[in-house]
Design a protein around this motif. Structure first.
Motif, short mmCIF file in Angstrom:
data_model
loop_
_atom_site.label_atom_id
_atom_site.label_comp_id
_atom_site.label_asym_id
_atom_site.label_seq_id
_atom_site.Cartn_x
_atom_site.Cartn_y
_atom_site.Cartn_z
N ASP A 162 48.85 42.32 29.25
CA ASP A 162 48.68 40.67 29.44
C ASP A 162 47.39 40.51 30.27
N LYS A 163 46.37 39.82 29.52
CA LYS A 163 44.99 39.67 30.56
C LYS A 163 45.10 38.81 31.86
N THR A 164 46.07 38.11 31.62
CA THR A 164 46.37 37.23 33.11
C THR A 164 46.55 38.01 34.18
N ILE A 165 47.60 39.12 33.66
CA ILE A 165 48.08 39.81 34.83
C ILE A 165 46.95 40.95 35.53
N VAL A 166 46.15 41.06 34.37
CA VAL A 166 44.66 41.91 34.67
C VAL A 166 44.04 41.05 35.64
N GLN A 194 37.39 39.37 30.64
CA GLN A 194 37.81 39.10 32.04
C GLN A 194 36.55 38.74 33.01
N ASN A 200 44.49 38.70 37.49
CA ASN A 200 45.08 38.24 38.84
C ASN A 200 44.97 39.50 39.83
N ARG A 201 45.11 40.80 39.24
CA ARG A 201 45.18 41.73 40.09
C ARG A 201 43.78 42.15 40.70
N GLU A 226 42.94 39.82 43.12
CA GLU A 226 43.65 40.31 44.63
C GLU A 226 42.74 41.36 45.16
#
Ligand code: AMP
Length: 221
Positions: free
Chosen positions: A200-204, A16, A206-207, A210
């Motif tokens: 999922d690493k993309t969800i993490v 990340q 994006n959060r 944000e």
């Protein structure tokens, strides 16, 4: 933005942090990477750190704090940084607070990547790292297109010496004993955000982006 990624080994801090650093245009500071560079270059610091790292133990606070102090003295950290793998205990956290205070700055956000033990073990035992660019792959979750070859730069992939089963167990013990109390430490300072990092690493990712944006928006002058 001065951000810390906290979490157990295998939480995805390095993965990340690399992507966040590119997206937020900030330097990525990984004490693990800095130590591995010292080991591979055979520096005095690397020689002192190597055995601890191979055993899954922490390198002494004195060495790591000194190494970090040098890193945060570089001009590129003026715009902020993403810190990964540091602090590993309360003493290191207090030392970091002191280093930043001298520069009239402080940590803005601490993201705790909460990860369950089965996921940690599955991720670490299959992890492959590029010896040239440091990109991470996984034997099952993210295999390279060509066996043991980095998709990005063609470098050779290897298994980290501390990603062997016995060492993973030791690193988890060290995490629970020394690093877990940091969650309370930053929570008490109202800097901590907890995210589940099992999925999922993309969800993490994006959060986290944000959260960084929300932070910046609420601290605009
Ligand atoms: P990492 O790449 O963050 O998983 O770190 C790999 C190894 O480097 C750890 O198991 C420790 O032996 C050492 N290390 C990295 N960061 C630190 C730190 N902040 N304090 C002490 N040891 C560290």
């Amino acid at each position: 933005m001065r951000m810390i990624l906290l979490g157990p080994p295998g939480a995805g801090k390095g993965t990340q942090a690399k992507t966040l650093a590119q997206r937020l245009k900030l330097p990525h500071i990984s004490t693990g990477d800095l130590l591995r560079q010292n080991v591979s270059q055979g520096t005095a610091l690397g020689k002192q750190a190597k055995d601890f790292m191979n055993k899954g133990a922490l390198v002494s606070d004195e060495l790591v704090i000194q190494m970090l102090e040098q890193r945060v003295s570089q001009p590129d950290i003026e715009k902020g940084f993403i810190l990964d793998g540091y602090p590993r205990n309360i003493n290191q956290a207090k030392a970091l607070d002191g280093m930043l205070k001298k520069r009239n700055i402080a940590i803005d956000l601490v993201i705790y990547l909460d990860t369950s033990e089965p996921v940690i073990i599955q991720r670490l035992s299959g992890r492959l790292v590029c010896s040239v660019c440091g990109a991470n792959f996984h034997t099952k979750n993210m295999p390279p297109k060509v066996n043991l070859t980095c998709d990005n730069c063609g470098g050779k992939l290897y298994q980290r010496s501390d990603d062997k089963d016995e060492t993973i167990k030791k690193r988890l013990q060290v995490y629970l004993q020394d690093s877990f109390p940091l969650i309370q430490y930053y929570n008490d300072k109202h800097k901590l955000y907890r995210l589940s990092a099992d999925g999922d690493k993309t969800i993490v990712l994006n959060r986290i982006i944000e959260l960084a944006k929300e932070y910046n928006d609420s601290h605009k002058v």
